[in-house]
Design an enzyme around this catalytic site. Structure first.
Site, mmCIF file in Angstrom:
data_model
loop_
_atom_site.group_PDB
_atom_site.id
_atom_site.type_symbol
_atom_site.label_atom_id
_atom_site.label_comp_id
_atom_site.label_asym_id
_atom_site.label_seq_id
_atom_site.Cartn_x
_atom_site.Cartn_y
_atom_site.Cartn_z
ATOM 1 N N TRP A 156 0.826 -1.228 0.000
ATOM 2 C CA TRP A 156 0.000 0.000 0.000
ATOM 3 C C TRP A 156 0.849 1.262 0.000
ATOM 4 O O TRP A 156 0.570 2.190 0.759
ATOM 5 C CB TRP A 156 -0.942 0.036 1.227
ATOM 6 C CG TRP A 156 -1.746 -1.196 1.430
ATOM 7 C CD1 TRP A 156 -1.725 -2.023 2.518
ATOM 8 C CD2 TRP A 156 -2.708 -1.746 0.530
ATOM 9 N NE1 TRP A 156 -2.612 -3.053 2.351
ATOM 10 C CE2 TRP A 156 -3.225 -2.898 1.141
ATOM 11 C CE3 TRP A 156 -3.190 -1.369 -0.737
ATOM 12 C CZ2 TRP A 156 -4.186 -3.707 0.530
ATOM 13 C CZ3 TRP A 156 -4.152 -2.165 -1.344
ATOM 14 C CH2 TRP A 156 -4.635 -3.312 -0.717
ATOM 15 N N GLN A 337 -26.863 11.567 -5.003
ATOM 16 C CA GLN A 337 -28.318 11.438 -4.868
ATOM 17 C C GLN A 337 -29.027 12.588 -5.590
ATOM 18 O O GLN A 337 -30.023 12.382 -6.287
ATOM 19 C CB GLN A 337 -28.687 11.424 -3.372
ATOM 20 C CG GLN A 337 -30.114 10.985 -3.084
ATOM 21 C CD GLN A 337 -30.353 9.515 -3.430
ATOM 22 O OE1 GLN A 337 -29.412 8.732 -3.502
ATOM 23 N NE2 GLN A 337 -31.592 9.170 -3.699
ATOM 24 N N ILE A 338 -28.504 13.796 -5.445
ATOM 25 C CA ILE A 338 -29.109 14.954 -6.123
ATOM 26 C C ILE A 338 -29.005 14.793 -7.643
ATOM 27 O O ILE A 338 -29.910 15.153 -8.382
ATOM 28 C CB ILE A 338 -28.436 16.269 -5.634
ATOM 29 C CG1 ILE A 338 -28.892 16.565 -4.198
ATOM 30 C CG2 ILE A 338 -28.750 17.438 -6.563
ATOM 31 C CD1 ILE A 338 -28.161 17.724 -3.525
ATOM 32 N N GLY A 340 -29.102 11.973 -9.141
ATOM 33 C CA GLY A 340 -29.916 10.834 -9.565
ATOM 34 C C GLY A 340 -29.145 9.911 -10.492
ATOM 35 O O GLY A 340 -27.918 9.777 -10.388
ATOM 36 N N GLU A 364 -4.018 6.285 6.011
ATOM 37 C CA GLU A 364 -3.430 7.060 7.119
ATOM 38 C C GLU A 364 -4.249 6.901 8.412
ATOM 39 O O GLU A 364 -4.397 7.837 9.192
ATOM 40 C CB GLU A 364 -3.215 8.512 6.710
ATOM 41 C CG GLU A 364 -2.267 8.563 5.503
ATOM 42 C CD GLU A 364 -1.472 9.828 5.374
ATOM 43 O OE1 GLU A 364 -1.248 10.496 6.386
ATOM 44 O OE2 GLU A 364 -1.057 10.118 4.236
ATOM 45 N N GLY A 365 -4.743 5.690 8.599
ATOM 46 C CA GLY A 365 -5.524 5.370 9.790
ATOM 47 C C GLY A 365 -7.004 5.380 9.470
ATOM 48 O O GLY A 365 -7.589 6.427 9.175
HETATM 49 N N1 CAA Z 1 3.495 10.279 18.375
HETATM 50 C C1 CAA Z 1 4.609 9.734 18.920
HETATM 51 N N2 CAA Z 1 4.612 8.522 19.510
HETATM 52 C C2 CAA Z 1 3.430 7.866 19.567
HETATM 53 C C3 CAA Z 1 2.246 8.373 19.019
HETATM 54 C C4 CAA Z 1 2.297 9.646 18.411
HETATM 55 N N3 CAA Z 1 1.230 10.192 17.871
HETATM 56 N N4 CAA Z 1 1.253 7.485 19.204
HETATM 57 C C5 CAA Z 1 1.782 6.431 19.852
HETATM 58 N N5 CAA Z 1 3.096 6.673 20.057
HETATM 59 C C6 CAA Z 1 4.042 5.818 20.767
HETATM 60 C C7 CAA Z 1 3.572 5.496 22.157
HETATM 61 O O1 CAA Z 1 3.890 6.536 23.078
HETATM 62 C C8 CAA Z 1 4.334 4.233 22.448
HETATM 63 O O2 CAA Z 1 5.676 4.584 22.696
HETATM 64 P P1 CAA Z 1 6.533 3.991 23.908
HETATM 65 O O3 CAA Z 1 6.536 2.513 23.640
HETATM 66 O O4 CAA Z 1 7.863 4.632 23.756
HETATM 67 O O5 CAA Z 1 5.785 4.353 25.148
HETATM 68 C C9 CAA Z 1 4.321 3.519 21.089
HETATM 69 O O6 CAA Z 1 4.134 4.552 20.114
HETATM 70 C C10 CAA Z 1 3.229 2.485 20.949
HETATM 71 O O7 CAA Z 1 1.990 3.148 21.088
HETATM 72 P P2 CAA Z 1 0.610 2.376 21.232
HETATM 73 O O8 CAA Z 1 0.747 1.377 22.353
HETATM 74 O O9 CAA Z 1 -0.474 3.374 21.312
HETATM 75 O O10 CAA Z 1 0.551 1.569 19.875
HETATM 76 P P3 CAA Z 1 -0.524 0.514 19.335
HETATM 77 O O11 CAA Z 1 0.190 -0.662 18.822
HETATM 78 O O12 CAA Z 1 -1.614 0.329 20.335
HETATM 79 O O13 CAA Z 1 -1.093 1.276 18.027
HETATM 80 C C11 CAA Z 1 -2.557 2.683 16.717
HETATM 81 C C12 CAA Z 1 -1.800 2.435 18.061
HETATM 82 C C13 CAA Z 1 -3.080 4.113 16.907
HETATM 83 C C14 CAA Z 1 -3.703 1.731 16.477
HETATM 84 C C15 CAA Z 1 -1.532 2.637 15.550
HETATM 85 O O14 CAA Z 1 -1.120 1.317 15.279
HETATM 86 C C16 CAA Z 1 -2.089 3.246 14.285
HETATM 87 O O15 CAA Z 1 -2.088 4.462 14.115
HETATM 88 N N6 CAA Z 1 -2.564 2.385 13.325
HETATM 89 C C17 CAA Z 1 -2.952 2.850 12.026
HETATM 90 C C18 CAA Z 1 -1.785 2.802 11.096
HETATM 91 C C19 CAA Z 1 -1.894 3.785 9.979
HETATM 92 O O16 CAA Z 1 -2.397 4.883 10.127
HETATM 93 N N7 CAA Z 1 -1.346 3.404 8.852
HETATM 94 C C20 CAA Z 1 -1.284 4.292 7.740
HETATM 95 C C21 CAA Z 1 -0.424 3.678 6.712
HETATM 96 S S1 CAA Z 1 0.383 4.889 5.765
HETATM 97 C C22 CAA Z 1 -0.687 5.433 4.607
HETATM 98 O O17 CAA Z 1 -1.835 5.133 4.555
HETATM 99 C C23 CAA Z 1 -0.019 6.464 3.802
HETATM 100 C C24 CAA Z 1 -0.349 6.555 2.392
HETATM 101 O O18 CAA Z 1 0.385 6.051 1.605
HETATM 102 C C25 CAA Z 1 -1.443 7.423 1.970
#
Ligand code: CAA
Length: 381
Positions: A156, A337-338, A340, A364-365
């Site tokens: 991706w 929808q508008i 049709g 991006e999430g």
């Molecule tokens: N900034 C800095 N550090 C962060 C952070 C942030 N925003 N969020 C979390 N962290 C850190 C935490 O502090 C933690 O650090 P420590 O271990 O040092 O304490 C570490 O990251 C782990 O954090 P979590 O326990 O919260 O992590 P998790 O495994 O539970 O995951 C999640 C959290 C929010 C679900 C994350 O996995 C996530 O964002 N998933 C979605 C992934 C995503 O967005 N992918 C996009 C792919 S790229 C794309 O789409 C681009 C494209 O090409 C268009």
């Protein structure tokens, strides 16, 4: 509190609107049908300085704010979301983290080329086993003397076809908990063992490329590590805080295109002896679209301002993306929808807007991930 844009920001918005209306809008359908962006587009964006808009002036950019980039992205995405995502990824997922965590040598090596558009950037976090659960990734980086050897398959990757530089996240320490053993690398396209693989056939944003990456004993020196070894997940997450503001801007741009198309069609289309804009059912749709869009835009601009002023932005970036991506899909649905039956054909570009809007709730999430991030902020003590 002053909501007015400065003269400089208004100029940037007007310049990008002018480019979007005159250069991109006429090409957007072609981009979608041919599943590629016209060769004239990227050089034209380079001439306007868009690739380096947020790169500091000392590295060849315009040194402008994230808010400026939001204004640009709304205009570009209103015309062509394929071009929009390419710019958003380049600026927020590649230029921004190099500027924030890069060594002086990395900044000197890459930022001027990225700012000029000579090199486009891509971000590679996801794999087959790690989408929303990004920390579960299994591609590896193994030490060999001073070097690192990367192996695995990434998925991706936006701009895979055109990018010259990839920020790649791999597991460098399997012995620690999953988020702690990840490292970010700067991987140039021409590195031996690295291959850009299969291109996905997508429902929307078809002009942008989305590829698999294959890492087969890719050898990189220690100078390729971005930030600290083992801190890659934190870099990936912080980077996505910025990226989500970009995608939220994209969603506002697509939603605005939907509102504009729906308003125009409602005034032209006659049924029961009058323009359908005279019917309250249609008016309410337009009113709701406009209200949701303005609310989303305020959230986006607020998140960008927080980022620009160095404040915590995680919750607001996710709220902006959640709201804006929901709004884009709401607007696309109401717009169709508008229109049709006509809107369900490729005689009208609204069917493309409908398909393009959908991805803003996924990449991006996904929407559900934004809710996780927001809820964790609310619940943490
Ligand atoms: N900034 C800095 N550090 C962060 C952070 C942030 N925003 N969020 C979390 N962290 C850190 C935490 O502090 C933690 O650090 P420590 O271990 O040092 O304490 C570490 O990251 C782990 O954090 P979590 O326990 O919260 O992590 P998790 O495994 O539970 O995951 C999640 C959290 C929010 C679900 C994350 O996995 C996530 O964002 N998933 C979605 C992934 C995503 O967005 N992918 C996009 C792919 S790229 C794309 O789409 C681009 C494209 O090409 C268009």
């Amino acid at each position: 509190m002053d909501f007015a844009l400065s003269e400089e920001l208004s100029m940037v918005r007007d310049m990008s609107r002018d480019f979007a209306e005159n250069h991109l809008m006429p090409l957007a359908t072609q981009h979608d049908r041919e599943a590629k962006i016209d060769a004239s587009v990227f050089p034209a964006m380079a001439e306007l300085g868009l690739w380096g808009l947020t790169v500091p002036e000392s590295y060849g950019g315009a040194g402008m704010s994230n808010l400026a980039m939001c204004l640009v992205l709304e205009e570009i995405n209103r015309a062509c979301a394929s071009t929009g995502v390419t710019l958003s990824v380049h600026a927020s997922l590649v230029c921004a983290p190099i500027n924030k965590w890069g060594t002086e040598a990395q900044k000197q090596a890459w930022l001027p080329k990225l700012a000029s558009g000579e090199v486009l950037g891509a971000y590679s976090l996801s794999e087959a086993v790690s989408g929303s659960d990004a920390a579960a990734l299994v591609a590896t980086g193994t030490r060999d003397g001073n070097d690192w050897v990367l192996n695995g398959t990434k998925l991706w990757v936006t701009t895979g076809e055109q990018a010259g530089l990839f920020v790649v996240y791999v597991r460098t320490d399997p012995t620690v908990s999953k988020a702690k053993g990840i490292t970010a690398f700067l991987l140039p396209r021409d590195t031996p063992g690295f291959q850009v693989g299969k291109k996905e056939k997508k429902t929307g944003i078809r002009g942008s490329s989305t590829n698999e990456l294959v890492l087969n004993n890719v050898r990189l020196g220690p100078e390729s590590v971005l930030g600290e070894v083992g801190r890659g997940f934190n870099i990936a997450m912080d980077t996505l805080d910025g990226g989500r503001i970009g995608i939220a801007s994209q969603a506002v741009g697509i939603g605005r295109a939907c509102l504009e198309a729906a308003t125009k069609y409602a005034k032209e289309r006659e049924q029961f002896g009058q323009a359908i804009a005279n019917f309250q059912a249609v008016q309410w749709k337009l009113a709701d679209m406009s209200t949701h869009l303005d609310a989303a835009r305020f959230l986006v601009h607020n998140a960008a301002w927080l980022r620009d002023t160095g404040q915590e932005v995680g919750r607001m970036a996710s709220q902006a993306k959640l709201m804006a991506s929901k709004t884009a899909n709401f607007c696309a649905d109401e717009c169709l929808q508008i229109h049709g039956g006509a809107g369900y054909t490729d005689d009208f570009h609204v069917e493309r807007l409908f398909r393009d809007a959908r991805i803003t709730e996924i990449y991006e999430g996904a929407t559900d991930v934004q809710r996780i991030v927001i809820a964790r902020h609310l619940l943490r003590s």
